[in-house]
Write a protein that holds these residues in place. Sequence first.
Motif: not given
Length: 331
Positions: A257-274
């Motif tokens: 989702e443009p302008s709303k999706a966050t990386r930590q929620k979108e990418v499984a296993g990602y733990t870096g800066p959001d």
Amino acid sequence: PFWLKPFWPSPSLRLRAARSAARLRAASAPIPPPRRASTEMAEPAQKKAKTERVFLFSSESVNEGHPDKVCDQVSDAVLDACLTADPKSKVACETATKDNMIMVAGEITTQAKLDYDKVVRGVVAKIGFDSYVDDLSSVDSKGLSDKTCEVLVRINKQSPDIAGGVHVGKEELDVGAGDQGIMFGYASDETEDCMPLTHSMATRLGKTLTDVRKSGELWWLRPDGKTQVTIQYLQHADGSVEPQKIHTVVISTQHAEPSKATRQKEVAGYTGPDETAPSMERMNELIVEEVVKKTLSSITLKNGKTALSLFGDHTHLHINPSGKFIIGGPQ
């Protein structure tokens, strides 16, 4: 008396008479001009073509998350697993998918002990499908989930009738095929990999979309997508063709989702800066810069220049022309 009886010539006599009449008519007819030699009549079409023409040619390709390609990869994975354990496996495997379900069906005769459920889920996870919500208005659903998808298996052994006609009791050189197909193709000098230029562009654009998604460079991309490239060619009088310009590039790619999706929620296993996904407009700009232009720069034409030399203001760009593409895959 015999002279009063009706006389009907035999068929052979009538045929001979007709031929004689035809010869007489031919003898009295004017003599036509001599025909050209047969070698001239059989002159190759390309030698007769003395004019040039301009035409458009298109190729398309689908990404690994497209439903068609998902099914291909599952069937391939089943075949690979069978041949790895048993090189003499006989495999006819078809795959179908819709919503959060994948079905494998067919006839397989093998000594391999396969966990079909594990094979299927492994393919889905590798592609990047890790979320499914049974709601078409959901922005969190990618269209398929490796953890929750339903896996249906309908596999039996190969029919003995087919086996008897194909390989059972036959010498190695007499082994047949349980199915057949006719394919054709050609090598081209347009590119270094000897593939038609439009094909190379379309497939490499799709590959780049996958690479920048998995590398995290454009993390907000999702697995499903399709690319299409149209090139304007000039065909010379000798039949050879020369690419003049890239006429159209179409990329439809699934995204968060443009302008709303966050990386930590979108990418499984990602733990870096959001971080938050860019706007739709910015997404399209990044796809042009990081996918289209970089891909074209990596393709070398036979004149030594890159395919980017055919790209410019004249190129019609259609990036996600439907406006948005959040839900994809088999959903």
